[in-house]
Write a protein that holds these residues in place. Structure first.
Motif, PDB file in Angstrom:
ATOM      1  N   MET A 195     -35.176  19.523  62.773  1.00 23.54           N
ATOM      2  CA  MET A 195     -34.859  20.075  61.473  1.00 23.54           C
ATOM      3  C   MET A 195     -34.704  21.592  61.627  1.00 23.54           C
ATOM      4  SD  MET A 195     -36.856  19.669  57.902  1.00 23.54           S
ATOM      5  CE  MET A 195     -35.969  18.176  57.560  1.00 23.54           C
ATOM      6  N   LYS A 196     -33.673  22.112  61.047  1.00 21.43           N
ATOM      7  CA  LYS A 196     -33.363  23.526  61.219  1.00 21.43           C
ATOM      8  C   LYS A 196     -34.082  24.433  60.225  1.00 21.43           C
ATOM      9  CE  LYS A 196     -28.936  22.517  63.205  1.00 21.43           C
ATOM     10  NZ  LYS A 196     -28.402  23.145  64.315  1.00 21.43           N
ATOM     11  N   ASN A 197     -34.554  23.884  59.144  1.00 20.69           N
ATOM     12  CA  ASN A 197     -35.213  24.690  58.124  1.00 20.69           C
ATOM     13  C   ASN A 197     -36.737  24.612  58.311  1.00 20.69           C
ATOM     14  OD1 ASN A 197     -36.456  25.593  55.748  1.00 20.69           O
ATOM     15  ND2 ASN A 197     -34.685  25.046  54.499  1.00 20.69           N
ATOM     16  N   PRO A 198     -37.337  25.664  58.890  1.00 15.26           N
ATOM     17  CA  PRO A 198     -38.785  25.625  59.156  1.00 15.26           C
ATOM     18  C   PRO A 198     -39.631  25.406  57.902  1.00 15.26           C
ATOM     19  CG  PRO A 198     -37.774  27.449  60.324  1.00 15.26           C
ATOM     20  CD  PRO A 198     -36.719  26.879  59.408  1.00 15.26           C
ATOM     21  N   LYS A 199     -39.255  26.005  56.800  1.00 13.06           N
ATOM     22  CA  LYS A 199     -40.026  25.861  55.552  1.00 13.06           C
ATOM     23  C   LYS A 199     -40.009  24.405  55.084  1.00 13.06           C
ATOM     24  CE  LYS A 199     -41.794  27.466  51.548  1.00 13.06           C
ATOM     25  NZ  LYS A 199     -43.206  27.620  51.393  1.00 13.06           N
ATOM     26  N   GLN A 200     -38.836  23.812  55.080  1.00 14.05           N
ATOM     27  CA  GLN A 200     -38.707  22.425  54.637  1.00 14.05           C
ATOM     28  C   GLN A 200     -39.467  21.484  55.569  1.00 14.05           C
ATOM     29  OE1 GLN A 200     -34.684  20.957  54.560  1.00 14.05           O
ATOM     30  NE2 GLN A 200     -35.185  19.357  53.098  1.00 14.05           N
ATOM     31  N   ASN A 201     -39.367  21.687  56.870  1.00 15.35           N
ATOM     32  CA  ASN A 201     -40.088  20.866  57.829  1.00 15.35           C
ATOM     33  C   ASN A 201     -41.592  21.019  57.640  1.00 15.35           C
ATOM     34  OD1 ASN A 201     -40.256  19.032  59.973  1.00 15.35           O
ATOM     35  ND2 ASN A 201     -40.382  20.668  61.477  1.00 15.35           N
ATOM     36  N   SER A 202     -42.022  22.235  57.442  1.00 16.02           N
ATOM     37  CA  SER A 202     -43.434  22.516  57.214  1.00 16.02           C
ATOM     38  C   SER A 202     -43.945  21.794  55.970  1.00 16.02           C
ATOM     39  CB  SER A 202     -43.618  24.026  57.083  1.00 16.02           C
ATOM     40  OG  SER A 202     -44.939  24.335  56.795  1.00 16.02           O
ATOM     41  N   GLU A 203     -43.173  21.827  54.920  1.00 19.52           N
ATOM     42  CA  GLU A 203     -43.570  21.164  53.677  1.00 19.52           C
ATOM     43  C   GLU A 203     -43.661  19.649  53.855  1.00 19.52           C
ATOM     44  OE1 GLU A 203     -40.638  22.764  51.017  1.00 19.52           O
ATOM     45  OE2 GLU A 203     -41.878  24.524  50.568  1.00 19.52           O
ATOM     46  N   ARG A 204     -42.779  19.086  54.666  1.00 19.62           N
ATOM     47  CA  ARG A 204     -42.835  17.651  54.955  1.00 19.62           C
ATOM     48  C   ARG A 204     -44.138  17.298  55.664  1.00 19.62           C
ATOM     49  NH1 ARG A 204     -38.931  15.965  58.681  1.00 19.62           N
ATOM     50  NH2 ARG A 204     -39.235  13.828  58.004  1.00 19.62           N
ATOM     51  N   TRP A 205     -44.498  18.096  56.665  1.00 12.95           N
ATOM     52  CA  TRP A 205     -45.735  17.851  57.412  1.00 12.95           C
ATOM     53  C   TRP A 205     -46.951  18.025  56.503  1.00 12.95           C
ATOM     54  CZ3 TRP A 205     -46.976  16.198  62.305  1.00 12.95           C
ATOM     55  CH2 TRP A 205     -45.895  15.898  63.132  1.00 12.95           C
ATOM     56  N   LEU A 206     -46.917  19.008  55.646  1.00 11.81           N
ATOM     57  CA  LEU A 206     -48.042  19.225  54.727  1.00 11.81           C
ATOM     58  C   LEU A 206     -48.169  18.069  53.740  1.00 11.81           C
ATOM     59  CD1 LEU A 206     -50.274  21.300  54.080  1.00 11.81           C
ATOM     60  CD2 LEU A 206     -48.750  22.173  52.300  1.00 11.81           C
ATOM     61  N   LYS A 207     -47.039  17.576  53.260  1.00 10.88           N
ATOM     62  CA  LYS A 207     -47.054  16.440  52.332  1.00 10.88           C
ATOM     63  C   LYS A 207     -47.682  15.217  52.998  1.00 10.88           C
ATOM     64  CE  LYS A 207     -43.979  13.862  49.286  1.00 10.88           C
ATOM     65  NZ  LYS A 207     -42.592  13.724  48.793  1.00 10.88           N
ATOM     66  N   GLU A 208     -47.314  14.986  54.259  1.00 11.19           N
ATOM     67  CA  GLU A 208     -47.889  13.843  54.981  1.00 11.19           C
ATOM     68  C   GLU A 208     -49.377  14.063  55.255  1.00 11.19           C
ATOM     69  OE1 GLU A 208     -47.894  10.033  56.393  1.00 11.19           O
ATOM     70  OE2 GLU A 208     -46.384  11.072  55.204  1.00 11.19           O
ATOM     71  N   SER A 209     -49.742  15.301  55.525  1.00  9.85           N
ATOM     72  CA  SER A 209     -51.152  15.633  55.709  1.00  9.85           C
ATOM     73  C   SER A 209     -51.946  15.317  54.447  1.00  9.85           C
ATOM     74  CB  SER A 209     -51.305  17.115  56.073  1.00  9.85           C
ATOM     75  OG  SER A 209     -52.665  17.477  56.081  1.00  9.85           O
ATOM     76  N   ASP A 210     -51.400  15.661  53.317  1.00  7.09           N
ATOM     77  CA  ASP A 210     -52.070  15.399  52.040  1.00  7.09           C
ATOM     78  C   ASP A 210     -52.276  13.898  51.841  1.00  7.09           C
ATOM     79  OD1 ASP A 210     -53.143  16.070  49.440  1.00  7.09           O
ATOM     80  OD2 ASP A 210     -51.228  15.416  48.596  1.00  7.09           O
ATOM     81  N   SER A 211     -51.262  13.111  52.142  1.00  7.78           N
ATOM     82  CA  SER A 211     -51.383  11.656  52.020  1.00  7.78           C
ATOM     83  C   SER A 211     -52.464  11.111  52.955  1.00  7.78           C
ATOM     84  CB  SER A 211     -50.034  11.000  52.342  1.00  7.78           C
ATOM     85  OG  SER A 211     -50.164   9.599  52.362  1.00  7.78           O
ATOM     86  N   THR A 212     -52.478  11.594  54.176  1.00 11.12           N
ATOM     87  CA  THR A 212     -53.474  11.150  55.154  1.00 11.12           C
ATOM     88  C   THR A 212     -54.872  11.574  54.729  1.00 11.12           C
ATOM     89  OG1 THR A 212     -51.806  11.299  56.894  1.00 11.12           O
ATOM     90  CG2 THR A 212     -54.107  11.214  57.603  1.00 11.12           C
ATOM     91  N   PHE A 213     -54.989  12.774  54.184  1.00  8.71           N
ATOM     92  CA  PHE A 213     -56.283  13.265  53.706  1.00  8.71           C
ATOM     93  C   PHE A 213     -56.822  12.384  52.575  1.00  8.71           C
ATOM     94  CE2 PHE A 213     -58.769  16.226  50.978  1.00  8.71           C
ATOM     95  CZ  PHE A 213     -59.831  16.385  51.841  1.00  8.71           C
ATOM     96  N   ARG A 214     -55.943  11.996  51.654  1.00  5.54           N
ATOM     97  CA  ARG A 214     -56.375  11.111  50.560  1.00  5.54           C
ATOM     98  C   ARG A 214     -56.830   9.754  51.103  1.00  5.54           C
ATOM     99  NH1 ARG A 214     -51.965  10.260  47.721  1.00  5.54           N
ATOM    100  NH2 ARG A 214     -50.621  11.856  48.605  1.00  5.54           N
ATOM    101  N   GLN A 215     -56.167   9.266  52.144  1.00  4.37           N
ATOM    102  CA  GLN A 215     -56.582   8.010  52.772  1.00  4.37           C
ATOM    103  C   GLN A 215     -57.947   8.157  53.446  1.00  4.37           C
ATOM    104  OE1 GLN A 215     -53.472   6.503  55.357  1.00  4.37           O
ATOM    105  NE2 GLN A 215     -51.915   7.191  53.918  1.00  4.37           N
ATOM    106  N   ALA A 216     -58.206   9.303  54.041  1.00  2.00           N
ATOM    107  CA  ALA A 216     -59.510   9.564  54.652  1.00  2.00           C
ATOM    108  C   ALA A 216     -60.607   9.490  53.597  1.00  2.00           C
ATOM    109  CB  ALA A 216     -59.520  10.924  55.345  1.00  2.00           C
ATOM    110  N   LYS A 217     -60.374  10.137  52.468  1.00  4.63           N
ATOM    111  CA  LYS A 217     -61.371  10.106  51.387  1.00  4.63           C
ATOM    112  C   LYS A 217     -61.597   8.690  50.880  1.00  4.63           C
ATOM    113  CE  LYS A 217     -59.634  13.344  48.686  1.00  4.63           C
ATOM    114  NZ  LYS A 217     -59.463  14.408  47.687  1.00  4.63           N
ATOM    115  N   ARG A 218     -60.522   7.942  50.734  1.00  5.44           N
ATOM    116  CA  ARG A 218     -60.625   6.565  50.251  1.00  5.44           C
ATOM    117  C   ARG A 218     -61.419   5.701  51.238  1.00  5.44           C
ATOM    118  NH1 ARG A 218     -56.009   6.568  48.135  1.00  5.44           N
ATOM    119  NH2 ARG A 218     -54.787   6.049  49.952  1.00  5.44           N
TER     120      ARG A 218
END
Length: 134
Positions: free
Chosen positions: A1-24
């Motif tokens: 992906m050429k857009n670092p900001k967009q790629n970063s946001e994708r990784w952060l979004k997935e991190s958030d989902s994984t974090f919620r699964q950890a709590k669950r």
């Protein structure tokens, strides 16, 4: 992906989902999975920061190493290194029977306190990363 900001946001979004699964999983008493998912959430959040900083490919799976990479540009991660390093122990031992002493299996040996601490540490790392990205 050429857009670092967009790629970063994708990784952060997935991190958030994984974090919620950890709590669950922690709430459901699947403590080994909560520990592992907390480690994974922290990994993904830190990779999000590194992608934002211009990294093209990251083949690091250690929270300590990822924090050390992030520290090159973001000194605010220094306070998270000691706690973050604790998550490294959960990368393999939470999933593989041959990574723990016999006759135990990972689903039997992790405690609520370990899962709660892992989720807490991952939350701090996630929030520090989110602050840099958003």
């Amino acid at each position: 992906m050429k857009n670092p900001k967009q790629n970063s946001e994708r990784w952060l979004k997935e991190s958030d989902s994984t974090f919620r699964q950890a709590k669950r999983n922690c709430e459901e008493r699947a403590y080994n999975l909560a520990c592992f998912l907390a480690e994974q959430a922290a990994q993904k959040a830190l990779k999000a920061v590194l992608y934002l900083d211009g990294a093209r490919f990251i083949n690091i799976h250690s929270i300590r190493e990822l924090l050390n990479e992030a520290l090159k540009k973001h000194k605010e991660f220094l306070e998270l290194v000691e706690a973050g390093t604790k998550l490294d122990q959960y990368y393999l031992s939470t999933r593989y029977p041959d990574a723990v002493p016999e006759p135990a299996v990972p689903s039997e040996i992790f405690a609520k306190s370990q899962a709660e601490e892992a989720v807490e540490i991952a939350g701090k790392i996630f929030e520090a990363c989110r602050q840099l990205i958003i």
